[in-house]
Design an enzyme around this catalytic site. Structure first.
Site, mmCIF file in Angstrom:
data_model
loop_
_atom_site.group_PDB
_atom_site.id
_atom_site.type_symbol
_atom_site.label_atom_id
_atom_site.label_comp_id
_atom_site.label_asym_id
_atom_site.label_seq_id
_atom_site.Cartn_x
_atom_site.Cartn_y
_atom_site.Cartn_z
ATOM 1 N N HIS A 17 31.023 9.529 0.662
ATOM 2 C CA HIS A 17 30.500 8.374 -0.078
ATOM 3 C C HIS A 17 30.232 8.747 -1.542
ATOM 4 O O HIS A 17 30.644 8.031 -2.463
ATOM 5 C CB HIS A 17 29.211 7.901 0.603
ATOM 6 C CG HIS A 17 28.462 6.839 -0.131
ATOM 7 N ND1 HIS A 17 28.527 5.507 0.223
ATOM 8 C CD2 HIS A 17 27.618 6.894 -1.205
ATOM 9 C CE1 HIS A 17 27.762 4.803 -0.607
ATOM 10 N NE2 HIS A 17 27.198 5.617 -1.470
ATOM 11 N N GLU A 18 29.545 9.858 -1.746
ATOM 12 C CA GLU A 18 29.208 10.288 -3.103
ATOM 13 C C GLU A 18 30.463 10.663 -3.903
ATOM 14 O O GLU A 18 30.515 10.460 -5.118
ATOM 15 C CB GLU A 18 28.243 11.474 -3.062
ATOM 16 C CG GLU A 18 26.870 11.149 -2.502
ATOM 17 C CD GLU A 18 26.151 10.088 -3.331
ATOM 18 O OE1 GLU A 18 26.305 10.081 -4.563
ATOM 19 O OE2 GLU A 18 25.431 9.267 -2.732
ATOM 20 N N HIS A 21 31.785 7.657 -5.637
ATOM 21 C CA HIS A 21 31.114 7.392 -6.912
ATOM 22 C C HIS A 21 31.652 8.314 -8.004
ATOM 23 O O HIS A 21 31.870 7.892 -9.149
ATOM 24 C CB HIS A 21 29.597 7.619 -6.768
ATOM 25 C CG HIS A 21 28.900 6.582 -5.948
ATOM 26 N ND1 HIS A 21 29.070 5.231 -6.140
ATOM 27 C CD2 HIS A 21 27.996 6.706 -4.931
ATOM 28 C CE1 HIS A 21 28.319 4.568 -5.280
ATOM 29 N NE2 HIS A 21 27.667 5.439 -4.530
#
Length: 373
Positions: A17-18, A21
């Protein structure tokens, strides 16, 4: 050991997920000051291309530290306007900021597609029963059978439910479970003749699923092979499965408002970790393919849940960042820091409520399991 396996799986999902980003931030010219594998005290770190890559003590995910986040928090606390540089998160165009916020959850969705695609290529075998039914109240007299109320009889072979073809008993379960408290149009075959009935499913408030009061004919055990696909058809099927899971998740959320016992329907981090660890341990003990398919399927479900949860328009979540960015785009004016500051408390309260609900659910679950043993 299963707890270690579970933590590693959650760690991977959060890290993935990170990384979403991170990719979007670099693409839109936002400086990523730090990227950490894990949380807490920094064990090792090395600066490469302007980013401090870190290995931290606690393997509970990670974080992507973008330029401007600390300055923004300071501005919110002091109720002052932020002076954002052009390469900071709050210095780029709001739409770019929204896409940076969206790309984390989007990577969770991508993972779900990848997982379902791999499952489609690998294939798997499973045991089930034929679609020939036995009315549950004939075996368990205390159980109500809405199927009997609707006209079904023991020995009927269910051919379709609401127009969806039924091939075996697992199809009956999958269709009925997600359609609680609804009129189901059921086609059966009885003594070679097709018959049609309307059965109103019941809501099982214990686990939030639908039921019609039928069981499988125990004399019709089947071993079946799931269809396998080549790469591109598998990718298409992976997309269908992932988006189908999104729809199913929203439907499940709607069921929560029908009086379901939330302690059974909501899982906290401890139970999720336990489920992951147990799935890995038991799955791989049955064989590599079984273990791989089992863990990928569970990770895909959790990934879809993370995709949806993080997009909720709640401050402190990615959805809150996206919402504020879209508001700024429409009104061409930055939201006052004072407004953002106080709305953060709403977000924190929401997260705290979910955390307390999940943890209390976990405590009740594990206490019940200990007593059961």
């Amino acid at each position: 050991m299963k707890w270690v396996y579970g933590l590693l799986c959650l760690f991977f999902l959060v890290l993935f997920h990170e990384f979403g980003h991170f990719i979007a931030a670099k693409l839109f010219g936002v400086k990523v000051e730090s990227f950490s594998i894990g949380y807490g005290p920094i064990l090792l770190h090395k600066t490469f291309k302007g980013t401090d890559w870190r290995l931290s003590a606690f393997p509970l995910g990670g974080y992507c530290g973008m330029k401007g986040e600390k300055e923004m928090q300071t501005a919110l606390e002091n109720h002052t306007a932020i002076q954002a540089d052009s390469d900071s998160l709050f210095g780029v165009h709001p739409l770019k900021r929204a896409l940076i916020g969206f790309n984390g959850p989007f990577f969770n969705l991508i993972f779900a597609v990848i997982a379902y695609s791999i499952i489609s290529m690998v294939g798997y075998s499973y045991y089930t029963f034929s679609s020939k039914i036995t009315l549950a109240d004939e075996i368990y007299p205390e159980v109500h059978s809405s199927a009997r109320d609707g006209g079904l009889l023991t020995g009927d072979v269910i051919k379709s439910i609401n127009g969806k073809t039924v091939n075996d008993f697992s199809d009956i379960i999958s269709i009925v479970q997600v359609n609680p408290d609804k009129n189901l149009k059921i086609e059966v075959e009885r003594e070679g003749e097709p018959l049609f009935f309307t059965v109103h499913s019941e809501l099982d408030k214990e686990n939030g699923t639908g039921k019609i009061g039928v069981t499988a004919d125990k004399g019709s055990l089947l071993k079946k092979e799931a269809e396998t696909f080549s790469f591109f058809p598998a990718l298409i099927n992976g997309c269908k499965e992932a988006f189908g899971m999104i729809g199913l998740t929203f439907k499940s959320i709607g069921i929560l408002f029908k009086g379901v016992q939330v302690k059974n329907a909501v899982s906290g981090p401890a139970r999720i970790t336990d489920m992951l660890g147990t799935t890995i341990k038991e799955g791989f003990s049955a064989g590599f393919k079984t273990g791989l398919v089992s863990i990928l399927e569970l990770l895909a479900v959790i990934s879809v849940s993370l995709f949806i949860m993080n997009l909720l328009p709640v401050p402190v979540l990615d959805g809150g960042l996206i919402l504020f960015a879209l508001i700024e785009t429409v009104f061409r004016k930055r939201i006052p820091p004072k407004v953002q500051y106080y709305t953060q408390f709403v977000g924190l309260a929401f997260i705290a409520l979910l955390f307390i609900l999940g943890m209390s659910s976990d405590v009740i679950y594990f206490i019940g399991r200990i007593k059961g043993n």
